[in-house]
Motif scaffolding. Structure first.
Motif, short mmCIF file in Angstrom:
data_model
loop_
_atom_site.label_atom_id
_atom_site.label_comp_id
_atom_site.label_asym_id
_atom_site.label_seq_id
_atom_site.Cartn_x
_atom_site.Cartn_y
_atom_site.Cartn_z
N ALA A 231 -9.89 0.29 -4.36
CA ALA A 231 -10.07 -0.99 -4.29
C ALA A 231 -8.66 -1.41 -4.05
O ALA A 231 -7.84 -0.61 -4.34
CB ALA A 231 -11.09 -2.03 -5.26
N PHE A 232 -8.49 -2.78 -3.92
CA PHE A 232 -6.98 -3.10 -3.11
C PHE A 232 -7.20 -4.18 -3.36
O PHE A 232 -7.73 -5.18 -2.93
CB PHE A 232 -6.29 -2.82 -2.06
N SER A 233 -5.34 -4.74 -3.60
CA SER A 233 -4.89 -6.14 -3.70
C SER A 233 -5.20 -7.23 -2.47
O SER A 233 -4.36 -6.37 -1.64
CB SER A 233 -4.22 -6.22 -4.67
N ALA B 275 -4.81 -5.44 6.06
CA ALA B 275 -3.45 -6.01 6.19
C ALA B 275 -2.86 -5.34 4.79
O ALA B 275 -1.78 -5.04 5.28
CB ALA B 275 -3.23 -6.61 6.57
N CYS B 276 -3.82 -5.44 3.69
CA CYS B 276 -2.77 -4.92 3.23
C CYS B 276 -3.63 -4.50 2.35
O CYS B 276 -3.28 -3.15 0.80
CB CYS B 276 -3.28 -6.56 1.72
N ARG B 277 -4.54 -3.41 2.99
CA ARG B 277 -4.74 -1.75 2.26
C ARG B 277 -4.14 -0.82 2.08
O ARG B 277 -4.59 -0.53 0.91
CB ARG B 277 -6.24 -1.60 2.76
N ASN B 278 -3.28 -0.89 2.57
CA ASN B 278 -1.70 0.53 2.21
C ASN B 278 -0.41 -0.09 2.05
O ASN B 278 0.47 -0.12 2.49
CB ASN B 278 -1.85 1.15 3.30
N LEU B 279 0.05 -1.21 1.46
CA LEU B 279 0.43 -1.88 1.21
C LEU B 279 1.37 -1.24 -0.20
O LEU B 279 0.87 -0.71 -1.22
CB LEU B 279 0.37 -2.83 0.86
N ASP C 53 3.36 0.23 -3.74
CA ASP C 53 3.36 -0.30 -5.40
C ASP C 53 4.34 -1.15 -5.29
O ASP C 53 3.81 -2.49 -6.20
CB ASP C 53 3.11 0.84 -5.81
N GLU C 54 5.47 -1.59 -4.45
CA GLU C 54 6.03 -1.80 -5.04
C GLU C 54 6.15 -4.05 -4.61
O GLU C 54 6.22 -4.73 -5.16
CB GLU C 54 7.99 -2.34 -4.74
#
Length: 432
Positions: free
Chosen positions: A91-93, A120-124, A126-127
């Protein structure tokens, strides 16, 4: 374990009760417990006291359950499971705003395409996630293969990854979404079979996928019940007053008759009239029609009338305001023209109401009433009638009309001799 999940946001509907009945029957057949889950996470929509009202109705319909779970008391588990999915990179933010997502939906609509989240946010990095101070939801990344569900009524149904989508499991306010809370709660309760309306069919692959993503290996069985249509062929909605169980009860339909009918529709019971315990012996999900079920008030009235005929006379009398088997038997006479306890109560109330004597037989009725008030008790109707004739000197064509009106409050109806059989102890209260 089976469960009946319900929200305290409105009246229990016929579709809700059908789901509860089928879950109860199957729990008895499988010798598994049935739990009640109150899905009360959406505090703004909850109506105070509705949970107790729902539980009261389940008891009224003799639906036995082992215990009640309030979903709002399990939010800490939902949060822990969401964090596990984040930790496992499943899961992702998601920081996409509501406005941005709505724009994407409109673009898909204009291009005549089914909308799905673009990840769009799946592979952001970590920073970027850590430093982002904007509100966020948590999404479960879409599956990489087809999700297959075996439904006990519908058969095998496949859902492609884009149909499942990268969907939200935790809202911005840190509350779980319906599908996430439902999937986690079914897992925590070790649910083996979920019986619910087919409106939830598209929720099923998401809930299965959530549990699989959490490493839960048990396969939950599903049975999605076809929708219920009204006499106009339209789906009965949540706002239809006549679909409310509370309304049906207020109109004088018996719980056992309502259960009888709801188990029957879309089914092939071995007999027309039965109770829920009978149904435990023969009910199977296999025999349910895959087509929408049609709800007919006329058929419900017929079934209700048959249950009223079979009811103990003293018990029936309580529905019309008495505790006397004779009044119960009197009420059964009126089942030729009434189908509910509300209608029967009205018939009996008319008998005991003060009667205004007008019309062609007013004079005859007035003389007759005075004679009846001074008459002794008679066991037999013929003796009673002959006494009235002799003492009043009445024997014209209006005699029987006047006598029927004085005893029943109506010009037409059941045989007066039969009515007298059950009313003879109340003549002084009827003819005032």
């Amino acid at each position: 374990m089976l469960r009946f999940a319900t929200s305290p946001t409105g009246d229990m509907q016929i579709g809700d009760l059908r789901v509860a009945l089928f879950n109860y029957i199957m729990s008895k057949q499988r010798n598994e417990d049935l739990i009640i889950r109150i899905e009360d996470i959406d505090k703004e929509k909850n109506i105070e006291g509705k949970d107790e009202e729902i539980l009261g109705l389940l008891s009224l319909f003799d639906i036995e359950y082992s215990h009640v779970i309030y979903q709002s008391e399990r939010v800490r588990f939902h949060t822990a499971m969401a964090l596990q999915l984040i930790h496992d990179k499943k899961a992702f933010s998601c920081f996409c705003s509501d406005e941005w997502l709505e724009k994407k939906r409109e673009e898909a609509k204009e291009n005549k395409k089914e909308y799905s989240y673009d990840d769009a946010c799946r592979n952001l990095p970590d920073e970027l996630v850590i430093d982002n101070m904007n509100p966020f939801t948590i999404r479960l990344g879409r599956p990489d293969k087809t999700v297959v569900t075996n439904d006990l009524i519908k058969g095998e149904i496949s859902f492609e990854p884009d149909a499942v989508d990268s969907f939200i499991v935790m809202n911005q306010d840190k509350t779980p979404t319906y599908n996430f809370a439902c999937a986690v709660d079914d897992m925590l309760s070790d649910i083996s079979l979920v019986i619910r309306d087919e409106d939830h069919m598209n929720d099923t692959p998401k809930q299965d996928y959530i549990r699989a993503s959490l490493g839960y290996e048990k396969k939950v069985q599903y049975a999605h019940l076809p929708i219920i249509l009204n006499d106009n062929g339209e789906e009965i909605g949540k706002r239809d007053e006549t679909a409310s169980i509370k309304w049906l009860l207020e109109e004088g339909f018996l719980p056992e008759a309502i259960s009888n009918y709801l188990i029957s529709i879309g089914n092939k019971p071995p007999q027309e009239i039965f109770d829920t315990k009978d149904a435990i012996e023969w009910f199977t999900l296999d025999s349910l029609s895959k087509s929408p079920a049609c709800f007919s008030f006329e058929l419900l009235k017929h079934i209700n009338k048959e249950h009223l005929k079979n009811m103990d006379a003293t018990e029936l009398s309580r529905y019309v305001g008495f505790a006397d088997a004779n009044i119960g038997e009197l009420a059964k006479i009126y089942l030729e023209e009434a189908s509910t306890t509300k209608e029967l109560k009205s018939k009996v109330a008319t008998i005991f109401a003060t009667k205004e004597i007008t019309g062609e037989f007013a004079e005859t009725a007035q003389i007759m009433a005075e004679t009846i008030k001074g008459a002794p008790y008679f066991e037999e109707y013929d003796d009673f009638k002959n006494y009235i004739m002799k003492e009043s000197g009445l024997n014209d064509e209006n005699f029987l009309k006047a006598l029927r009106f004085l005893l029943t409050g109506a010009e037409h109806g059941p045989d007066v001799a039969l009515v007298y059989k059950y009313l003879k102890n109340y003549i002084g209260e009827i003819v005032k």
